[in-house]
Design a protein around this motif. Sequence first.
Motif, mmCIF file in Angstrom:
data_model
loop_
_atom_site.group_PDB
_atom_site.id
_atom_site.type_symbol
_atom_site.label_atom_id
_atom_site.label_comp_id
_atom_site.label_asym_id
_atom_site.label_seq_id
_atom_site.Cartn_x
_atom_site.Cartn_y
_atom_site.Cartn_z
ATOM 1 N N SER A 236 2.921 -45.025 -17.383
ATOM 2 C CA SER A 236 2.141 -44.396 -16.464
ATOM 3 C C SER A 236 2.593 -44.824 -14.928
ATOM 4 N N GLY A 237 2.257 -44.125 -13.951
ATOM 5 C CA GLY A 237 2.755 -44.519 -12.502
ATOM 6 C C GLY A 237 4.255 -44.295 -12.336
ATOM 7 N N PRO A 238 4.907 -44.811 -11.327
ATOM 8 C CA PRO A 238 6.305 -44.646 -11.179
ATOM 9 C C PRO A 238 7.399 -45.169 -12.283
ATOM 10 N N GLN A 239 8.092 -44.184 -12.457
ATOM 11 C CA GLN A 239 9.082 -44.590 -13.608
ATOM 12 C C GLN A 239 10.473 -44.368 -13.098
ATOM 13 N N ALA A 240 11.291 -45.388 -13.093
ATOM 14 C CA ALA A 240 12.658 -45.385 -12.555
ATOM 15 C C ALA A 240 13.734 -44.998 -13.705
ATOM 16 N N TYR A 241 14.692 -43.925 -13.388
ATOM 17 C CA TYR A 241 15.873 -43.767 -14.160
ATOM 18 C C TYR A 241 17.071 -43.945 -13.268
ATOM 19 N N ALA A 242 18.330 -43.995 -13.992
ATOM 20 C CA ALA A 242 19.512 -44.000 -13.362
ATOM 21 C C ALA A 242 19.708 -42.597 -12.980
ATOM 22 N N GLN A 243 20.196 -42.444 -11.684
ATOM 23 C CA GLN A 243 20.533 -41.059 -11.219
ATOM 24 C C GLN A 243 21.758 -40.488 -11.956
ATOM 25 N N ARG A 244 21.703 -39.354 -12.311
ATOM 26 C CA ARG A 244 22.531 -38.840 -13.328
ATOM 27 C C ARG A 244 23.684 -38.263 -12.734
ATOM 28 N N GLY A 245 24.884 -38.687 -13.440
ATOM 29 C CA GLY A 245 26.111 -38.386 -13.056
ATOM 30 C C GLY A 245 26.629 -36.934 -13.589
ATOM 31 N N GLU A 246 27.745 -36.432 -13.404
ATOM 32 C CA GLU A 246 28.326 -35.117 -13.871
ATOM 33 C C GLU A 246 27.876 -34.894 -15.256
ATOM 34 N N ASN A 247 28.531 -35.326 -16.129
ATOM 35 C CA ASN A 247 28.266 -34.886 -17.399
ATOM 36 C C ASN A 247 27.294 -35.866 -18.120
ATOM 37 N N ALA A 248 26.184 -35.765 -17.725
ATOM 38 C CA ALA A 248 25.214 -36.605 -18.106
ATOM 39 C C ALA A 248 24.411 -36.119 -19.408
#
Length: 563
Positions: A236-248
């Motif tokens: 719940s709340g803010p979730q962080a993820y890696a920014q997705r590159g080209e062929n994610a």
Amino acid sequence: MIRTILAAAGALTLGACNLSGDAGSGADASLDVPEVEDGDISEATMIDITRELSSDEFEGRMPGTEGETKTVALLTEKFAAAGLEPGNNGSWTQKVPLVEITGKDFAPLTVTGDNTELSFESRKDWVGVSYREDVQTSLEDSELVFVGYGINAPEREWNDYEGLDMKGKTAVILVNDPDFGTESLEGPFNGKAMTYYGRWTYKYEEAARQGAAGALIIHETEPASYGWNVVESSWSGPQAYAQRGENAAPLTVMNGWIQKPVAEQIFKAAGQDLSALSTAAKSKGFKPVALGLKAATSFRNDIRTFESQNVIGVLKGKTRPDEYVIHTAHWDHLGRCTAAPDGDDICNGAVDNATGTAALVALAEAHGKAGAPDRSLVFLAVTAEESGLLGAYYYASNPVFPLSQTVGGINMDAFLVGGPSKDVTVVGPGKSQLDAFLNKALETDGRTPTPNPNPEAGYYYRSDHFAFAKQGVPMLYVDGGEDLVEGGREAGAALGTEYRENRYHGPKDEFDESWDWSGVMQDLQLFYRIGRMLAMSESWPNWNEGDEFKATRDASCEAGEGC
Ligand SMILES: [Zn+2]
């Protein structure tokens, strides 16, 4: 990510045996495991930095907040004072591009079909998040399919999605792997020990690969090895993820968990029996079951992209500076979280992982005082571990120091400050030749290695070393022992349970002025010796024959310099 001190009665004790198991012993004989002196490690550093990082001023050290700014400033100041050099080409930090997605305005999760109208409340009955940078998440008319453990493991001739077109559908998945509940370490999925297939990260990755719109894992405390309170607050709340590159990799529309009683209700409405199907899912050749019901829900997302930071310091080696020994610990924690009954809503993360971050500084200081060894020592404080080892994954896929020139390393996550112990707990025992360095270091203080008493919880896949191991770098993950000098295994198990139930990933993981640090200092001396031995050794320890990461290492050594 989850990291907890193992609290299980009846822990196995192997006494002073060699942990690398038969496979490694022959090769170990040729390993260069040099003698080293003990380090001058400061307890004051451990106390002061743990206290400061876990103070309310740091607000639970959430990536992308003021807490991060303060943490990075403190670490760079301390690394510099310890005599380290900036590790990233003159900079103390490595930028880690992240995206933060915060779900809100959750509609109920509805499950409908002929004569079925079920509606479930967010956070109480289920949790859901989107990994996609969509301001609106909508799961509509998505057919529910029970896919057992949701595993596709060609090397084990096992595929729970065999012949299934999951496009637009929602997979309902069991947590852990089919061997959960067995006593031995034998079985198609390593018996009692959880494989990576048992981890929620794998379940979502595989469901997405199968083209599913939704993935819902059925929560049960034992196979998950944490309660609904952890799921509810972590998802719940803010979730962080890696920014997705080209062929994610592909993504589902929504990933989430449902409580077991909710799953039982849904299966009953589908004319199915959850426990009978769960048993069937344990056998090879299990066939997925369409439940004949459709799921729907929607929620909105606030999206923020930002750069978080890994902090890197290096003590350059004297004679072989291009060979690196790496120490890792995550500096981040949950920030503000579900409030305790007394209104306290800061997850201070004293144990998890202000202690490990302080340990990076204390070890850097001690190695600095002892002078540079032959190989270089790297101290890496990674970000966003709690969101899926993101900082570690980012470093491992964008290494500052080539991985083939990285000898191996030690990860430190959550020292439970419980006083001295007669043993240490080894997570992932017998995986690599690093065990030979561990055994040597343990001989010095007459302590014994205890294999992780809860292999079913999959701890080797749940902290930052895993991101390196996945790229082939041999990594040790050793935890404080359970066999406490004061009170033995009983006291150790009780301490672990108390932490897991009252403090872990909650507002009460706070600094305690009355803590006895002597056990932590014992463990730090162990990590100091291992790091020093690796940095003086001529050898390149590898994974043992048959280990899941050996092939990757051999390939990386083939392709690169160093190992
Ligand atoms: Zn942690």
